[in-house]
Design an enzyme around this catalytic site. Structure first.
Site, PDB file in Angstrom:
ATOM      1  N   ASP A  79       0.883  -1.285   0.026  1.00  0.00           N
ATOM      2  CA  ASP A  79      -0.023   0.060   0.062  1.00  0.00           C
ATOM      3  C   ASP A  79       0.922   1.285  -0.116  1.00  0.00           C
ATOM      4  O   ASP A  79       2.123   1.107   0.350  1.00  0.00           O
ATOM      5  CB  ASP A  79      -0.887   0.013   1.244  1.00  0.00           C
ATOM      6  CG  ASP A  79      -0.274  -0.400   2.604  1.00  0.00           C
ATOM      7  OD1 ASP A  79       0.940  -0.030   2.777  1.00  0.00           O
ATOM      8  OD2 ASP A  79      -0.901  -0.953   3.387  1.00  0.00           O
ATOM      9  N   ASP A 105       1.227   4.825   1.579  1.00  0.00           N
ATOM     10  CA  ASP A 105       1.004   5.991   2.538  1.00  0.00           C
ATOM     11  C   ASP A 105       1.738   7.152   2.225  1.00  0.00           C
ATOM     12  O   ASP A 105       2.776   7.296   1.577  1.00  0.00           O
ATOM     13  CB  ASP A 105       1.510   5.364   3.925  1.00  0.00           C
ATOM     14  CG  ASP A 105       0.879   4.056   4.333  1.00  0.00           C
ATOM     15  OD1 ASP A 105      -0.254   3.924   3.918  1.00  0.00           O
ATOM     16  OD2 ASP A 105       1.277   3.401   5.146  1.00  0.00           O
ATOM     17  N   ASP A 150       9.258   4.221  13.669  1.00  0.00           N
ATOM     18  CA  ASP A 150       9.913   3.270  14.172  1.00  0.00           C
ATOM     19  C   ASP A 150      11.382   2.664  13.767  1.00  0.00           C
ATOM     20  O   ASP A 150      12.214   3.184  14.563  1.00  0.00           O
ATOM     21  CB  ASP A 150       9.047   2.021  14.369  1.00  0.00           C
ATOM     22  CG  ASP A 150       8.437   1.627  12.933  1.00  0.00           C
ATOM     23  OD1 ASP A 150       8.694   2.020  11.903  1.00  0.00           O
ATOM     24  OD2 ASP A 150       7.784   0.590  13.005  1.00  0.00           O
TER      25      ASP A 150
END
Ligand code: ATP
Ligand code: MG
Length: 460
Positions: free
Chosen positions: A64, A66, A156
């Site tokens: 996907d 983002d 992260d």
């Protein structure tokens, strides 16, 4: 269209020019490009970010796309009619193009962990605050907007914090993302222990990405995991369910499983399976491995994987072990299946949620096993028309492949499915009209639970 130089924080990035990376617009979904262009022409900065940039740089096709931007959720909502603000933890905007959803987030800032607000407020009692930490450093709400460099540093891992802009086709790197991509390693941004305390799920994410990308986990990023793993017990079972599904949907679930065992994190998400594996009948343990291989092959072939099949497989050793420990004779197997199946599922519910519709379907796969093995003239049609037949049949084949002797039942169903109506009648004619009942004399032995279920808070 703002120039990069005008974007606050962008000057802190290491900028990789167009001729020094391999990202091409052709590999980006047209919908994502539309969003990027529309935002740019409305005067906002917008970047592809996260897994999509990482995967494109690795020459893989992203699952996907983002986007991160300096437009606020409300501005996004106004700009895109096909959009919706969602998210409890974060406000995220989903922009829908047919079946594809582009996720857009506003640049967010990181929070200091020793935050006075959170120190005195118990978890789940915070209302109306935009940002808070609990006393153990866990991020509760996270809607503080920030600059692009701040947005990068609250992500992260370094390889997940790369930004691609169609405005000049550059990649922006605020940490050591490009280097770590080249070195094939997962490295936490900032102090790993602090970042795991903020969000323990990052430990599982480290494992997921290591398996999926075939990367190593950089030493200081891996080091705190053993000690901090138990923080996962503070994560809601619903979120752990989502994460567990992701762990096994990478297309490299065999590797993920091994890493979960190695790192010790498995005991916080799939403990019942891990505890049953060394004790259960051998074919049941083998089935788990074959099911994961099968899942990986399906993903490689662009086929879907169903969560209920995955859980039916993962919990099969638990069910089998329970049945064995209860020392049932064959005639009792069927009548006790429902309660044993529920017990196996209940054990998993101590760790992750499983939505009812999924656990129900997993149980149906198990229940159909009996009918697939014990065929009679009456039950064959209803079995083959059952919505879960296909999954149950696949499961049966896996059991045989795992070494169970099921009297060539798999072959029988394969032949039956590929026969014409006349041949099928012949097959049916060779079956007994009814199930043969074999009852042993003597009392039913009490079922004994063999696996220690791990208590989790109120659900002990
Ligand atoms: P995938 O290919 O599995 O979708 P991804 O990197 O896109 O991988 P997502 O879970 O979709 O992972 O998250 C998108 C991005 O959001 C990540 O790349 C990362 O930058 C950031 N992110 C997601 N979860 C966290 C988290 N728990 N802590 C910090 N940053 C996170
Ligand atoms: Mg993603």
């Amino acid at each position: 269209m703002p120039e990069l130089a005008e974007l606050a924080g962008a000057e802190l990035a290491n900028i990789v020019p167009r001729d020094r990376h391999n990202i091409s617009r052709q590999d980006i979904s047209p919908s994502a490009l539309k969003v990027l262009y529309r935002l740019e022409s409305a005067g906002f900065a917008s970047f592809l970010v996260g897994g999509s940039v990482r995967d494109l740089l690795l020459g893989k096709s992203p699952k996907d796309f983002d986007i991160a931007t300096d437009a606020s959720p409300d501005e996004l909502k106004r700009l895109f009619r096909n959009s919706r603000i969602i998210g409890r933890r974060f406000k995220i905007v989903h922009i829908r193009f047919g079946r594809e959803v582009i996720e857009v987030t506003t640049f967010r800032a990181h929070h200091e962990v020793s935050n006075e607000i959170g120190d005195h407020i118990p978890r789940r009692q915070i209302k109306g605050l935009d940002s808070a930490h609990s006393s153990d450093g866990l991020i509760l709400r996270d809607n503080v907007y920030g600059s692009i460099d701040q947005d990068a540093l609250r992500r992260d891992f370094t390889v997940n914090a790369l930004y691609y802009t169609t405005n000049g086709f550059k990649v922006l790197d605020f940490s050591s993302g490009m280097e770590d991509l080249a070195a094939k390693q997962i490295r936490m941004i900032g102090d790993p222990a602090t970042r795991y305390r903020e969000d323990p799920v990052r430990m599982l994410r480290a494992i997921r990405f290591a398996a999926k990308l075939d990367f190593s986990i950089e030493a200081s990023t891996a080091a705190p995991i053993e000690e901090l793993g138990e923080l996962l017990l503070s994560i809601s079972p619903a979120r752990l369910f989502d994460e567990t599904l992701k762990l096994f949907s990478t297309g490299y679930s065999v590797k993920t499983f091994a890493l979960l065992q190695e790192s010790g994190l498995g005991q916080y998400v799939i403990a019942p399976t891990l505890e049953a594996l060394p004790l259960c009948p051998k074919p049941a343990a083998k089935l788990v491995h074959l099911a994961l291989e099968n899942t990986d092959n399906r993903i490689a072939a662009d086929k879907s994987v169903t969560p209920y099949f995955l859980f039916a497989a993962l919990l099969w050793p638990v069910l089998r072990l329970r049945q064995e420990q209860a020392q049932l004779d064959p005639s009792q197997m069927r009548s006790s299946l429902l309660s044993m199946a529920n017990a196996a599922i209940a054990e998993q519910l101590d760790f992750t949620a499983i939505p009812k519709r999924i656990s129900y379907a997993s149980r149906e796969i198990w229940e159909l096993q009996w009918k697939l093995e014990h065929r009679n003239r009456r039950n064959v049609r209803s079995t083959i028309n059952h919505p879960r037949f296909r999954a149950a049949y696949d499961f049966l084949l896996l059991r045989e492949a795992a070494g169970e002797d099921l009297n060539a039942s798999g072959q029988w169903w394969t032949d039956f499915q590929f026969s014409d109506t006349n041949q099928q009648e012949e097959f049916l004619g060779n079956l007994p009209t009814q199930r043969r009942r074999r009852r042993k004399r003597g009392g039913q032995r009490k079922s004994q639970s063999g696996i220690n279920s791990r208590n989790r808070g109120s659900r002990a």
